[in-house]
Design a protein around this motif. Structure first.
Motif, mmCIF file in Angstrom:
data_model
loop_
_atom_site.group_PDB
_atom_site.id
_atom_site.type_symbol
_atom_site.label_atom_id
_atom_site.label_comp_id
_atom_site.label_asym_id
_atom_site.label_seq_id
_atom_site.Cartn_x
_atom_site.Cartn_y
_atom_site.Cartn_z
ATOM 1 N N TYR A 68 30.143 -12.177 22.231
ATOM 2 C CA TYR A 68 29.953 -13.561 22.690
ATOM 3 C C TYR A 68 28.748 -14.202 22.000
ATOM 4 O O TYR A 68 28.819 -15.341 21.534
ATOM 5 C CB TYR A 68 29.781 -13.599 24.208
ATOM 6 C CG TYR A 68 29.238 -14.919 24.704
ATOM 7 C CD1 TYR A 68 30.017 -16.077 24.656
ATOM 8 C CD2 TYR A 68 27.925 -15.025 25.158
ATOM 9 C CE1 TYR A 68 29.512 -17.296 25.067
ATOM 10 C CE2 TYR A 68 27.410 -16.247 25.574
ATOM 11 C CZ TYR A 68 28.205 -17.377 25.527
ATOM 12 O OH TYR A 68 27.709 -18.585 25.932
ATOM 13 N N LEU A 69 27.632 -13.495 21.915
ATOM 14 C CA LEU A 69 26.443 -14.029 21.246
ATOM 15 C C LEU A 69 26.720 -14.316 19.772
ATOM 16 O O LEU A 69 26.266 -15.326 19.223
ATOM 17 C CB LEU A 69 25.278 -13.047 21.374
ATOM 18 C CG LEU A 69 24.700 -12.837 22.778
ATOM 19 C CD1 LEU A 69 23.649 -11.729 22.756
ATOM 20 C CD2 LEU A 69 24.102 -14.123 23.322
ATOM 21 N N THR A 70 27.463 -13.427 19.129
ATOM 22 C CA THR A 70 27.835 -13.646 17.720
ATOM 23 C C THR A 70 28.689 -14.895 17.584
ATOM 24 O O THR A 70 28.505 -15.697 16.655
ATOM 25 C CB THR A 70 28.603 -12.427 17.179
ATOM 26 O OG1 THR A 70 27.805 -11.248 17.347
ATOM 27 C CG2 THR A 70 28.942 -12.602 15.713
ATOM 28 N N PHE A 71 29.614 -15.068 18.502
ATOM 29 C CA PHE A 71 30.487 -16.251 18.501
ATOM 30 C C PHE A 71 29.645 -17.523 18.640
ATOM 31 O O PHE A 71 29.900 -18.519 17.958
ATOM 32 C CB PHE A 71 31.495 -16.132 19.638
ATOM 33 C CG PHE A 71 32.509 -17.237 19.677
ATOM 34 C CD1 PHE A 71 33.482 -17.343 18.699
ATOM 35 C CD2 PHE A 71 32.497 -18.174 20.701
ATOM 36 C CE1 PHE A 71 34.425 -18.363 18.729
ATOM 37 C CE2 PHE A 71 33.433 -19.196 20.743
ATOM 38 C CZ PHE A 71 34.391 -19.287 19.755
ATOM 39 N N VAL A 72 28.636 -17.498 19.506
ATOM 40 C CA VAL A 72 27.740 -18.653 19.673
ATOM 41 C C VAL A 72 27.028 -18.957 18.353
ATOM 42 O O VAL A 72 26.936 -20.122 17.927
ATOM 43 C CB VAL A 72 26.712 -18.388 20.796
ATOM 44 C CG1 VAL A 72 25.636 -19.475 20.805
ATOM 45 C CG2 VAL A 72 27.403 -18.320 22.153
ATOM 46 N N LEU A 73 26.526 -17.932 17.675
ATOM 47 C CA LEU A 73 25.825 -18.120 16.404
ATOM 48 C C LEU A 73 26.744 -18.693 15.327
ATOM 49 O O LEU A 73 26.334 -19.536 14.521
ATOM 50 C CB LEU A 73 25.242 -16.790 15.922
ATOM 51 C CG LEU A 73 23.995 -16.284 16.641
ATOM 52 C CD1 LEU A 73 23.733 -14.820 16.294
ATOM 53 C CD2 LEU A 73 22.784 -17.136 16.266
ATOM 54 N N ILE A 74 27.980 -18.230 15.306
ATOM 55 C CA ILE A 74 28.920 -18.685 14.281
ATOM 56 C C ILE A 74 29.343 -20.127 14.513
ATOM 57 O O ILE A 74 29.534 -20.892 13.569
ATOM 58 C CB ILE A 74 30.170 -17.767 14.279
ATOM 59 C CG1 ILE A 74 29.804 -16.387 13.720
ATOM 60 C CG2 ILE A 74 31.296 -18.380 13.457
ATOM 61 C CD1 ILE A 74 30.929 -15.385 13.815
ATOM 62 N N MET A 75 29.484 -20.528 15.770
ATOM 63 C CA MET A 75 30.039 -21.840 16.086
ATOM 64 C C MET A 75 29.006 -22.962 16.107
ATOM 65 O O MET A 75 29.365 -24.131 16.150
ATOM 66 C CB MET A 75 30.744 -21.779 17.446
ATOM 67 C CG MET A 75 31.969 -20.892 17.476
ATOM 68 S SD MET A 75 33.253 -21.417 16.313
ATOM 69 C CE MET A 75 33.770 -22.963 17.062
ATOM 70 N N ASP A 76 27.721 -22.645 16.094
ATOM 71 C CA ASP A 76 26.685 -23.670 16.238
ATOM 72 C C ASP A 76 26.463 -24.420 14.926
ATOM 73 O O ASP A 76 25.919 -23.885 13.966
ATOM 74 C CB ASP A 76 25.371 -23.028 16.700
ATOM 75 C CG ASP A 76 24.398 -24.050 17.256
ATOM 76 O OD1 ASP A 76 24.130 -25.051 16.567
ATOM 77 O OD2 ASP A 76 23.908 -23.855 18.384
ATOM 78 N N GLU A 77 26.871 -25.689 14.876
ATOM 79 C CA GLU A 77 26.685 -26.519 13.694
ATOM 80 C C GLU A 77 25.385 -27.297 13.831
ATOM 81 O O GLU A 77 25.295 -28.240 14.613
ATOM 82 C CB GLU A 77 27.875 -27.471 13.515
ATOM 83 C CG GLU A 77 29.191 -26.747 13.241
ATOM 84 C CD GLU A 77 30.339 -27.708 12.997
ATOM 85 O OE1 GLU A 77 30.089 -28.934 12.977
ATOM 86 O OE2 GLU A 77 31.479 -27.243 12.830
ATOM 87 N N ASN A 78 24.376 -26.888 13.112
ATOM 88 C CA ASN A 78 23.085 -27.571 13.104
ATOM 89 C C ASN A 78 22.626 -27.712 11.652
ATOM 90 O O ASN A 78 23.266 -27.159 10.746
ATOM 91 C CB ASN A 78 22.066 -26.807 13.973
ATOM 92 C CG ASN A 78 21.823 -25.387 13.484
ATOM 93 O OD1 ASN A 78 21.387 -25.183 12.359
ATOM 94 N ND2 ASN A 78 22.108 -24.398 14.327
#
Length: 437
Positions: A68-78
């Motif tokens: 889940y944490l990896t998914f958050v990192l991958i999906m965050d567009e900044n």
């Protein structure tokens, strides 16, 4: 956990109702002792259920918390992730300092110890998440490509001995695959949001995994399409393409196969329907600066005389003031050579009853198809080619009949199933394969 998330800079704009923020609030309330145990347990189970739902949607396994944490990192567009997508992490850049600050926080979250809260509340749900055994599911129920990428990166991040290794792994992923939904998925549809200029992209999770070799015959047509697409993904000049011809000859299959062939080189596809052409400019505005090559795909494209949506398409392809971005091509399929319905009156320059110049109408109708630099004809196969296609497809499906028997049965089949075409041959091969014991 609250004190960890409070340090985030680049990744610090997560919604308050996200799983991570909710768990942080729960941990904060636990430390402060402001909630009773039953309320905390209920709130924790609610977030555990949400993690399980994400894991089910994406086919995660083993350590669901780290996935889940990896998914958050991958999906965050900044700004940092979008820059890494285009050129990787620039050595010595000041942004790296802020990013490493955030990655230190995620590194701590990867190894967060939930044992105190589990012991105090008498639960073991976080321990179960760390060694989860998922029920095996058919691939059509989730996107296997996304699942494998997330889990592979998750294992690398979990094994990282320090934040520098963690930084290299995640920024390398951004450079290789990108960030957000475009980094993980091959194909998308659009959803127009009423009252807003932006459109919403919706991933197509169960895209057909067909490859060009699966399409029997049409070698010249496939080569033209591959050559044009390869030039496109390699940054050379390429043209919009129109695949036209008889139905059931593999036009749509060829384009889906092209996306599968070149996905790992950054090719993505956005499927747009005729009634959405008014949103084309908004779609292009949202993808023109991304580090991907996009094919805007229009299937079964044709217009009746009273339909004017083609004017939006003409303006977008080559008629507008703004230059068409170099990372976007339009691929369309149609059963009509010229896309727009033509009449015999269009051939007569002067209409007798009122003297209107009909040739102007003809030019208007042809001007759309002329904007496609590559036109590829997929014609109906001959009887001999049809038999060859049927035999090849039957052999791939393990049909035990002889070539002569297959041809005889294929001949009977096409007489009652829409005539000769590649689609008819595929349906025939499926039928024979299904009837075998």
């Amino acid at each position: 956990m609250n004190h960890i998330l409070s340090k985030l800079i680049m990744y610090g704009s997560m919604p308050q109702d996200s799983i991570l923020m909710q768990l942080a609030q729960i941990c904060g309330d636990f430390e402060a002792g402001t909630c009773d145990e039953s309320e905390l347990t209920t709130r924790i189970y609610s977030q555990i259920k949400r993690i399980l739902m994400v894991a089910t949607d994406y086919g995660f396994n083993n350590n669901l918390w780290q996935n889940y944490l990896t998914f958050v990192l991958i999906m965050d567009e900044n700004p940092f992730t979008l820059t890494c997508e285009k050129q990787g992490a620039s050595e010595g850049a000041s942004a790296n300092v802020f990013a490493k600050n955030d990655f230190q926080a995620f590194y701590d979250l990867f190894h967060y110890d939930f044992s105190r809260i589990e012991e105090a509340l008498g639960i073991d749900c976080f321990s179960q998440l760390s060694n989860y055994r998922a029920i095996q599911k058919p691939e059509l129920m989730y996107n296997k490509n996304v699942s494998e990428k997330v889990q592979t990166l998750s294992e690398k991040l979990a094994a990282a001995p320090d934040v520098d290794t963690f930084f290299d792994a995640i920024t390398g992923f951004y450079k290789d695959y990108g960030v957000g939904m475009f980094g993980l998925n091959k194909a998308f549809r659009i959803h127009t949001i009423e009252g807003q200029s932006r459109v919403e992209f919706q991933p197509i999770n169960n895209m057909d995994l067909v490859m060009l070799d699966d399409l029997v015959g049409y070698e010249i047509q496939k080569k033209k399409l591959v050559d044009n697409t390869r030039a496109f993904v390699e940054g050379r000049k390429a043209n919009n393409a129109l695949l036209f011809g008889d139905s059931g000859t593999g036009k749509s299959t060829s384009i889906k196969a092209i996306v599968n062939e070149f996905y790992d080189q950054g090719l993505r596809m956005i499927e747009i329907y005729k009634h959405q052409f008014a949103s084309l400019s908004n779609v292009i505005a949202q993808i023109k600066n991304r580090n991907y090559k996009f094919i805007i795909y229009m299937d079964d494209l044709s217009f009746e005389e009273f339909e004017i949506e083609y004017k939006f398409l003409k303006a977008v392809i080559e008629g507008g003031v703004e230059t068409k971005p170099e990372n976007i091509l339009i691929y369309a399929t149609s059963n009509r050579r010229h896309l727009i319905k033509e009449t015999w009156n269009d051939r007569s320059d002067v209409q007798v009853d009122n003297g209107m110049h009909r040739s102007d109408t003809m030019e208007e109708k042809l001007s759309l198809v002329h904007r496609f630099g590559v036109t590829i004809n997929y014609s109906k196969p001959t009887q001999k080619e049809y038999f060859q296609i049927a035999i090849e497809l039957c052999r791939r499906l393990g049909v035990k009949l002889s070539d002569e028997e297959i041809c005889a049965e294929a001949n009977k089949w096409e007489l009652s199933h829409g005539g000769i075409s590649g689609r008819t041959a595929q349906q025939f091969a499926n039928y024979l394969s299904g009837q075998q014991l």
